[in-house]
Enzyme design. Structure first.
Site, PDB file in Angstrom:
ATOM      1  N   ASP A   1      -5.344  50.252  -8.804  1.00  0.00           N
ATOM      2  CA  ASP A   1      -5.424  48.949  -8.134  1.00  0.00           C
ATOM      3  C   ASP A   1      -5.374  47.816  -9.156  1.00  0.00           C
ATOM      4  OD1 ASP A   1      -5.923  50.545  -5.885  1.00  0.00           O
ATOM      5  OD2 ASP A   1      -8.087  50.279  -6.026  1.00  0.00           O
TER       6      ASP A   1
ATOM      7  N   ASP B   1      -8.210  47.509 -12.182  1.00  0.00           N
ATOM      8  CA  ASP B   1      -8.385  46.097 -11.817  1.00  0.00           C
ATOM      9  C   ASP B   1      -8.016  45.137 -12.946  1.00  0.00           C
ATOM     10  OD1 ASP B   1      -9.287  47.193  -9.499  1.00  0.00           O
ATOM     11  OD2 ASP B   1     -11.337  46.453  -9.632  1.00  0.00           O
TER      12      ASP B   1
END
Length: 370
Positions: free
Chosen positions: A211, A188
């Site tokens: 991600d 992230d």
């Protein structure tokens, strides 16, 4: 005798009126009207002063670890800035490692950060989700919420390591531009927040593990280098339903660390995720299928995952999942910055049509102290 007090817009200006219990005389009534008119004039004059005397506010700030600037810490400079400024504000940041967690609130609009050197002007912190009461969305090193923000020549780092979600940049500002910046983290790294926000990353470097580019905003990465450090997923868009564009990568280069052998272009954090790669270079470690449905086949019916003229050993159109697309030349032609960032309302607002064209680097000019 009864005394009444009325507070004006500026609390320093008050007035009182003496009224006889029996009622107002003509004289007292006229006096009362006169005083009310004076109070109204004071309010108008004060309001005009707040919006008219732009030159009385400070618009250039400097930060330096060595004490040669106005402040030693970036957050100190932010806190000193006028909110909703009457002219754009520029913050020059000298080389140094600024170990601090910073936040530019939504009412700090029209701010530009200019670092001295992208490799030497570093903002870093080590928060992560699960550290105390922190969550993914409070683990950021830098949170940028003020609209029309620009940053150049700055590295944003979350150095918590591989401990789960740890955001380097949380940006929910609209019309935000990052030029020649670096974003370094693990899971992230960049949270591109704001369901109606638009962000542009030009000539930037982004690295992470899982991600590491995620969120609901419309964001374009143009001529950027994207580095995947392990076997995982590059993007996790959560594009909101009805939006034409989510993440768009234009002329980018994907690289991988030595340990990475199986890399996916993306998976949907939400069902209507949109992610498109156009003319991007892909290494052999990009898996043939390209995309993942995050364990939910229903997502395949609603996402838009597409490519156009991918190149490199990882460009394998024939092997991609059947629910992704290869854009035609005509379809790809719609992916211009003008189309992607088009506003459905207030198109005549200043800067609305050209904010994403202002991508040339400004010189780092250290202001002389007066």
């Amino acid at each position: 005798m009864t005394t009444y007090k009325r507070e004006g817009a500026i609390t320093a200006h008050t007035y009182s009126i003496a009224i006889k219990p029996q009622g107002l005389s003509l004289y007292n009534y006229a006096t009362r009207i006169f005083l009310m008119l004076i109070a109204m004039v004071l309010i108008v004059v004060t309001t005009k002063a707040q919006t008219g005397n732009a030159d009385k506010y400070k618009y250039t700030f400097t930060v330096a670890k060595d004490g040669s600037g106005d402040y030693k810490y970036i957050q100190e400079a932010i806190d000193a800035m006028r909110v909703y400024p009457l002219a754009p504000i520029t913050l020059y940041i000298k080389n140094g490692v600024y170990n601090e967690k910073i936040e530019l609130p939504a009412n700090n609009t029209d701010i530009t950060f200019i670092g001295e050197d992208v490799d030497k002007t570093v903002i870093t912190f080590n928060d992560y989700s699960g550290r105390g009461k922190l969550t993914t969305f409070t683990s950021y090193t830098a949170k940028i919420s003020g609209n029309r923000f620009t940053a150049q020549n700055i590295t944003f780092v979350n150095n918590a390591g591989r401990v789960g979600q740890a955001v380097a940049l949380y940006v929910d500002a609209d019309k935000a531009v990052f030029k020649n910046c670096k974003f370094i983290g693990d899971q992230d790294t960049i949270f591109s927040a704001g369901e109606t926000s638009r962000q542009l990353f030009v000539d930037c470097y982004v690295e992470g593990t899982t991600d590491f580019i995620f969120g609901p905003s419309t964001a374009v990465f143009q001529n950027c280098t994207i580095k995947e450090k392990t076997n995982s997923y590059i993007t996790a868009a959560s594009t909101t339903p009805g939006k034409k564009f989510g993440y768009v990568f234009l002329d980018c280069k994907i690289t991988v660390a030595d340990e990475a052998t199986k890399v996916f272009l993306g998976r949907p954090w939400r069902a209507h995720a949109k992610t498109v790669f156009i003319r991007c270079e892909m290494p052999a470690q990009i898996v043939a299928e390209g995309w993942n449905n995050w364990g939910n086949p229903e997502n395949e019916k609603t996402v838009l995952y597409a490519e156009h003229k991918s190149k490199g050993a990882g460009a394998y159109p024939a092997g991609r999942v059947g629910w992704s697309k290869q854009l035609t030349d005509k379809e790809a032609a719609a992916y211009t910055l003008e189309n992607i960032f088009a506003s459905g309302s207030n198109p005549d607002l200043p800067g609305e049509k050209d904010w994403f064209k202002q991508t040339s680097l400004k010189p780092f000019i250290w202001p002389v102290k007066k």
